[in-house]
Design an enzyme around this catalytic site. Structure first.
Site, short mmCIF file in Angstrom:
data_model
loop_
_atom_site.label_atom_id
_atom_site.label_comp_id
_atom_site.label_asym_id
_atom_site.label_seq_id
_atom_site.Cartn_x
_atom_site.Cartn_y
_atom_site.Cartn_z
N GLU A 302 104.26 46.17 123.90
CA GLU A 302 102.89 46.81 124.22
C GLU A 302 102.50 47.23 122.85
O GLU A 302 102.09 48.43 122.68
CB GLU A 302 103.22 47.88 125.09
CG GLU A 302 103.81 47.71 126.43
CD GLU A 302 104.03 49.01 127.21
OE1 GLU A 302 103.56 50.09 127.14
OE2 GLU A 302 104.52 48.67 128.53
N CYS A 377 76.98 68.04 115.31
CA CYS A 377 76.58 69.43 115.14
C CYS A 377 77.75 70.35 115.08
O CYS A 377 77.66 71.25 116.02
CB CYS A 377 75.39 69.78 116.08
SG CYS A 377 74.60 71.31 115.56
#
Length: 468
Positions: A302, A377
């Site tokens: 995987e 921000c």
């Protein structure tokens, strides 16, 4: 020139035209500048498109070839790609065409894998919190499924239809310990994944679960990838092999027929060199437990990050530069929305940054220690701290290397920033060609995704006026 996207939606396996790729003579360090220069010339990155992502098509194919080559002597292996590493349908289809299967960890990833053309028999569903509906769908399709725990195994037993074609397994946690990055280590004592094998009575319960269910034929374990050394990963695989042998001995038959070796390889984020390699991984398994590779058990791998990370990069425009506290700060458009792990765990996930001029050519200027920050921000939105780079200026470009995994397809929606466009590139006879993998998200699409069609719902959407 931006090449048109391939509109062929056939499942993989058909005959396709073969493109001549000229990148074989380029090392990775040369491919990035060449691709960036052409991307600037074609308008894929610039003032109106200040952030873009790029996938090296030949690099991906080369990685898949290296993986298959390392396991060429192993009789029966299914290599699957961990979809979470780059959950974009065109990338998944490229991997399917190159001979990969797919590992899905959610119903969304399963849908993407199917839409990308992976045959159900080449898909493994590993979600740790599968609902009954998800289990039913996987079993109906014939998708392989690894139950995360014994309670889920009971659900699978109840929902398994007659003649079910799915290969069914159980995930165990060998509890061999963690690597250097705690959140990425999945084989620790208190991991949320799998059946904890070293807990009192757990191993016996696992063996008994197999003995009572002849259709339960796969064992799955996942030690981790980034931050996990190869000997630790190999130790986990050896523990899985020991358990399979114990189960077969208890059952008096060939009960376990396949081992799912979850997890992948750590990636070298310090330079262009690929290390460790898939050959190194095979050598580590051979040194600890050569019988894992002898063909008695079918193997499933995987790999995700190791196939894509070095085959993708982000390019961002420098919008402003300023000085703060005696250090230069370059404000760019690549921050935590695309490099989330790097921003929040900079020591564990450092990314290399390179400086380029507005035309995409490497900057040749004295180096200056600078912070390379993103547009979000909050103060911590920094992708490179105090990094020595050629002095950056407004309009320059920065490249974040090794960003092909986890950066493109899992953007963080903080500040409602639009997702960047993703483009595949290949070197052809006429130079570098591009295709669109995912168009840049428009601001209208951001608003639509944020409930635009239901804008008045909280004002007059209630049928009962008395409800708050």
């Amino acid at each position: 020139m931006v090449l048109p996207a391939d509109d062929d939606t056939r499942p993989t396996g058909g005959t396709r035209p073969t493109c001549v790729d000229r990148s074989a003579g380029f090392d990775r360090s040369a491919r990035v500048p060449a691709a960036l220069r052409r991307a600037v010339a074609d308008g894929l990155i610039g003032e109106d498109r200040p952030l873009a992502a790029f996938v090296d098509v030949q690099g991906v194919r080369d990685g898949v070839a290296a993986l298959h080559g390392a396991f060429a002597h192993v009789p029966d292996v299914l290599h699957t790609f961990a979809a979470k590493a780059c959950a974009l349908v065109p990338v998944l289809r490229l991997l399917a065409d190159a001979g990969m299967g797919c590992e899905a960890a959610s119903p969304g990833e399963l849908r993407l894998a199917l839409d990308a053309g992976f045959a159900p028999a080449r898909i493994v569903l590993d979600s740790p919190a599968k609902t009954r509906a998800e289990i039913r769908e996987a079993l109906a399709l014939g998708v392989a499924l690894n139950a995360d725990n014994l309670a889920e195994l009971e659900r699978v037993a109840d929902l398994r239809p007659p003649g079910c074609a799915s290969v069914l397994g159980l995930r165990v946690n060998p509890q061999v310990g963690g690597g250097t990055i705690g959140p990425m280590s999945t084989a620790t004592a208190h991991s949320k994944f799998g059946v904890a094998l070293r807990d009192p009575g757990a191993r016996e319960r696992v063996v008994e679960a197999f003995a009572r269910r002849p259709w339960l034929t796969r064992l799955h374990a996942h030690v981790g990838s980034q931050g996990c050394p190869l000997p630790l990963i190999a130790e986990g695989v050896a523990a899985l092999h020991d358990l399979a042998e114990e189960i077969d001995a208890r059952c008096g038959r060939r009960q376990v027929t396949s081992l799912d070796l979850g997890g992948g390889l750590p990636v070298n984020f310090d330079g262009d060199t690929v290390t460790p390699t898939y050959a190194d991984y095979v050598s580590a398994l051979t040194a600890v437990r050569p019988a894992v590779l002898d063909g008695r058990y079918r193997l499933v791998t995987e790999f995700g990050r190791s196939l894509l990370a070095k085959n993708g990069f982000l390019a961002a425009r420098v919008e402003y530069v300023k000085d703060a506290g005696g250090r230069r700060v370059a404000l760019t458009h690549a921050g935590a929305q695309v490099a989330t792990r790097t921003v929040f765990m900079p020591r564990a996930w450092p990314l290399r940054v390179s400086a380029y001029g507005p035309d995409g050519t490497p900057k040749d200027a004295p180096r200056l220690r600078q912070d390379v920050t993103g547009p979000l921000c909050f103060a911590g939105d920094v992708v490179a701290h105090d990094r020595p780079l050629p002095e950056l200026a407004e309009g320059d470009l920065v490249v974040l290397h090794d960003a092909g995994a986890y950066c493109f397809s899992a953007p963080w929606a903080y500040n409602s920033l639009p997702r960047p466009g993703v483009y595949g590139f290949a070197f052809r006879a006429g130079g570098v060609g591009f295709v669109t993998v995912r168009p840049a998200q428009t601001l209208r699409e951001v608003s639509q995704e944020s409930g635009l069609a239901q804008a008045d719902a909280l004002l007059d959407g209630f049928t009962d006026p008395s409800r708050p």
